[in-house]
Design a protein around this motif. Sequence first.
Motif, PDB file in Angstrom:
ATOM      1  N   ASP A 177       0.812  -1.216   0.000  1.00 54.54           N
ATOM      2  CA  ASP A 177       0.000   0.000   0.000  1.00 54.54           C
ATOM      3  C   ASP A 177       0.849   1.271   0.000  1.00 54.54           C
ATOM      4  OD1 ASP A 177      -2.553  -1.257  -0.050  1.00 54.54           O
ATOM      5  OD2 ASP A 177      -2.252  -1.831   2.036  1.00 54.54           O
ATOM      6  N   ASP A 178       2.129   1.121  -0.322  1.00 49.57           N
ATOM      7  CA  ASP A 178       3.037   2.267  -0.402  1.00 49.57           C
ATOM      8  C   ASP A 178       2.542   3.225  -1.488  1.00 49.57           C
ATOM      9  OD1 ASP A 178       6.128   2.769   0.582  1.00 49.57           O
ATOM     10  OD2 ASP A 178       5.751   3.660  -1.392  1.00 49.57           O
ATOM     11  N   GLU A 179       2.839   4.509  -1.322  1.00 51.84           N
ATOM     12  CA  GLU A 179       2.387   5.486  -2.318  1.00 51.84           C
ATOM     13  C   GLU A 179       3.222   5.434  -3.596  1.00 51.84           C
ATOM     14  OE1 GLU A 179       5.631   7.583  -0.100  1.00 51.84           O
ATOM     15  OE2 GLU A 179       3.891   6.486   0.617  1.00 51.84           O
ATOM     16  N   GLN A 180       4.438   4.939  -3.534  1.00 56.20           N
ATOM     17  CA  GLN A 180       5.324   4.875  -4.698  1.00 56.20           C
ATOM     18  C   GLN A 180       5.057   3.588  -5.481  1.00 56.20           C
ATOM     19  OE1 GLN A 180       7.429   5.310  -7.546  1.00 56.20           O
ATOM     20  NE2 GLN A 180       7.885   7.033  -6.212  1.00 56.20           N
ATOM     21  N   ASP A 181       4.764   3.732  -6.775  1.00 55.92           N
ATOM     22  CA  ASP A 181       4.362   2.557  -7.544  1.00 55.92           C
ATOM     23  C   ASP A 181       5.444   1.487  -7.661  1.00 55.92           C
ATOM     24  OD1 ASP A 181       5.673   4.301  -9.316  1.00 55.92           O
ATOM     25  OD2 ASP A 181       4.501   3.626 -11.039  1.00 55.92           O
ATOM     26  N   TRP A 182       6.712   1.846  -7.730  1.00 55.57           N
ATOM     27  CA  TRP A 182       7.751   0.815  -7.802  1.00 55.57           C
ATOM     28  C   TRP A 182       7.773  -0.024  -6.531  1.00 55.57           C
ATOM     29  CZ3 TRP A 182      12.353   4.123  -9.969  1.00 55.57           C
ATOM     30  CH2 TRP A 182      12.128   4.382 -11.310  1.00 55.57           C
ATOM     31  N   VAL A 183       7.476   0.603  -5.416  1.00 53.64           N
ATOM     32  CA  VAL A 183       7.490  -0.110  -4.131  1.00 53.64           C
ATOM     33  C   VAL A 183       6.295  -1.056  -4.051  1.00 53.64           C
ATOM     34  CG1 VAL A 183       7.423   0.122  -1.620  1.00 53.64           C
ATOM     35  CG2 VAL A 183       8.709   1.786  -2.992  1.00 53.64           C
ATOM     36  N   TYR A 184       5.088  -0.527  -4.250  1.00 53.34           N
ATOM     37  CA  TYR A 184       3.930  -1.396  -4.092  1.00 53.34           C
ATOM     38  C   TYR A 184       3.896  -2.499  -5.143  1.00 53.34           C
ATOM     39  CZ  TYR A 184       0.825   0.977  -7.569  1.00 53.34           C
ATOM     40  OH  TYR A 184       0.243   1.478  -8.700  1.00 53.34           O
ATOM     41  N   LYS A 185       4.409  -2.231  -6.346  1.00 50.48           N
ATOM     42  CA  LYS A 185       4.435  -3.278  -7.376  1.00 50.48           C
ATOM     43  C   LYS A 185       5.438  -4.378  -7.020  1.00 50.48           C
ATOM     44  CE  LYS A 185       2.661  -0.463 -11.118  1.00 50.48           C
ATOM     45  NZ  LYS A 185       2.934   0.263 -12.360  1.00 50.48           N
ATOM     46  N   ALA A 186       6.583  -4.004  -6.450  1.00 48.67           N
ATOM     47  CA  ALA A 186       7.565  -5.008  -6.020  1.00 48.67           C
ATOM     48  C   ALA A 186       6.984  -5.867  -4.894  1.00 48.67           C
ATOM     49  CB  ALA A 186       8.854  -4.333  -5.555  1.00 48.67           C
ATOM     50  N   ALA A 187       6.258  -5.229  -3.980  1.00 52.51           N
ATOM     51  CA  ALA A 187       5.641  -5.970  -2.867  1.00 52.51           C
ATOM     52  C   ALA A 187       4.537  -6.896  -3.375  1.00 52.51           C
ATOM     53  CB  ALA A 187       5.087  -4.991  -1.828  1.00 52.51           C
ATOM     54  N   LEU A 188       3.700  -6.398  -4.259  1.00 55.96           N
ATOM     55  CA  LEU A 188       2.623  -7.233  -4.808  1.00 55.96           C
ATOM     56  C   LEU A 188       3.173  -8.410  -5.609  1.00 55.96           C
ATOM     57  CD1 LEU A 188       0.086  -4.468  -5.904  1.00 55.96           C
ATOM     58  CD2 LEU A 188      -0.302  -6.236  -4.169  1.00 55.96           C
ATOM     59  N   LYS A 189       4.213  -8.172  -6.379  1.00 56.40           N
ATOM     60  CA  LYS A 189       4.835  -9.251  -7.160  1.00 56.40           C
ATOM     61  C   LYS A 189       5.292 -10.375  -6.233  1.00 56.40           C
ATOM     62  CE  LYS A 189       8.554  -9.996 -10.549  1.00 56.40           C
ATOM     63  NZ  LYS A 189       9.334 -11.046  -9.968  1.00 56.40           N
ATOM     64  N   ASN A 230      -3.841  -2.044 -11.613  1.00 58.67           N
ATOM     65  CA  ASN A 230      -2.748  -1.585 -12.466  1.00 58.67           C
ATOM     66  C   ASN A 230      -1.566  -2.549 -12.401  1.00 58.67           C
ATOM     67  OD1 ASN A 230      -3.003   0.896 -14.046  1.00 58.67           O
ATOM     68  ND2 ASN A 230      -3.614   1.815 -12.105  1.00 58.67           N
ATOM     69  N   PHE A 231      -1.273  -3.026 -11.209  1.00 57.60           N
ATOM     70  CA  PHE A 231      -0.207  -4.015 -11.068  1.00 57.60           C
ATOM     71  C   PHE A 231      -0.533  -5.260 -11.893  1.00 57.60           C
ATOM     72  CE2 PHE A 231       0.676  -8.073  -8.970  1.00 57.60           C
ATOM     73  CZ  PHE A 231       2.050  -8.152  -9.197  1.00 57.60           C
ATOM     74  N   LEU A 232      -1.750  -5.780 -11.730  1.00 57.96           N
ATOM     75  CA  LEU A 232      -2.134  -7.030 -12.393  1.00 57.96           C
ATOM     76  C   LEU A 232      -2.066  -6.939 -13.911  1.00 57.96           C
ATOM     77  CD1 LEU A 232      -5.141  -8.140 -10.175  1.00 57.96           C
ATOM     78  CD2 LEU A 232      -2.897  -9.246 -10.336  1.00 57.96           C
ATOM     79  N   VAL A 233      -2.508  -5.822 -14.470  1.00 59.59           N
ATOM     80  CA  VAL A 233      -2.530  -5.717 -15.929  1.00 59.59           C
ATOM     81  C   VAL A 233      -1.137  -5.502 -16.519  1.00 59.59           C
ATOM     82  CG1 VAL A 233      -4.937  -4.988 -15.996  1.00 59.59           C
ATOM     83  CG2 VAL A 233      -3.145  -3.250 -15.986  1.00 59.59           C
ATOM     84  N   GLU A 234      -0.180  -5.109 -15.685  1.00 61.61           N
ATOM     85  CA  GLU A 234       1.199  -4.950 -16.148  1.00 61.61           C
ATOM     86  C   GLU A 234       2.065  -6.161 -15.796  1.00 61.61           C
ATOM     87  OE1 GLU A 234       2.396  -1.297 -14.316  1.00 61.61           O
ATOM     88  OE2 GLU A 234       1.287  -0.074 -15.747  1.00 61.61           O
ATOM     89  N   TYR A 235       1.578  -7.009 -14.918  1.00 59.58           N
ATOM     90  CA  TYR A 235       2.337  -8.162 -14.435  1.00 59.58           C
ATOM     91  C   TYR A 235       2.381  -9.247 -15.514  1.00 59.58           C
ATOM     92  CZ  TYR A 235       3.624 -11.958 -11.153  1.00 59.58           C
ATOM     93  OH  TYR A 235       4.231 -13.007 -10.508  1.00 59.58           O
TER      94      TYR A 235
END
Length: 187
Positions: A105-117, A140-145
């Motif tokens: 739930d970090d505000e920075q997309d690189w952080v939250y995407k790395a955590a979700l991955k 957004n993470f899912l559609v780019e993953y």
Amino acid sequence: MGLFDGLFGSKEIDENSSAKDLAKFAKSKDEYIRQEVAEHKNCTIELLELLSKDKESTVRKYVALNENCTTELLELLSKDEEFDVREAVAESPNCSKEILEVLKDDEQDWVYKAALKKLVELDPNLMQELIESGNEKYLNFLVEYSETTEENLLKVAKDCNHEILEKIFNNENIKEKSIESLYKKHK
């Protein structure tokens, strides 16, 4: 010896450097040398703790990525003001699921995407929860993953905004036939 050996960091640090040698180099004024110490396999917990407070974020980043870094130290670094340090925490081999849950739930997309991955890799069933959440960051993470299946992309497409739909069209896992069908539905 390579062209750039010694330009960044130290020629004196190698894979066999002892913890005692690394302790000496950890006090260097050169951030690249401190970074080398932080990423070294023989770096002790005590040195990692010292370097986790370094003024340079690149040094703190390599502390987080070090395989010797403890969960307790990762928890402290997960609150770092610099996003690249928090991203490194999410990518760390020792990062706990609890820390990843916070970083997703970090505000920075690189952080939250790395955590979700990492969370999805740990528990593939989480993907369904992310789809059902309706949370735009998660979608957004899912559609780019790259591991999101066409089936899951189509689930996301049922109720998404134009920006997310466009990313679905660009995902390599969706077939042309599905793109055509989605395009007609969302026209």
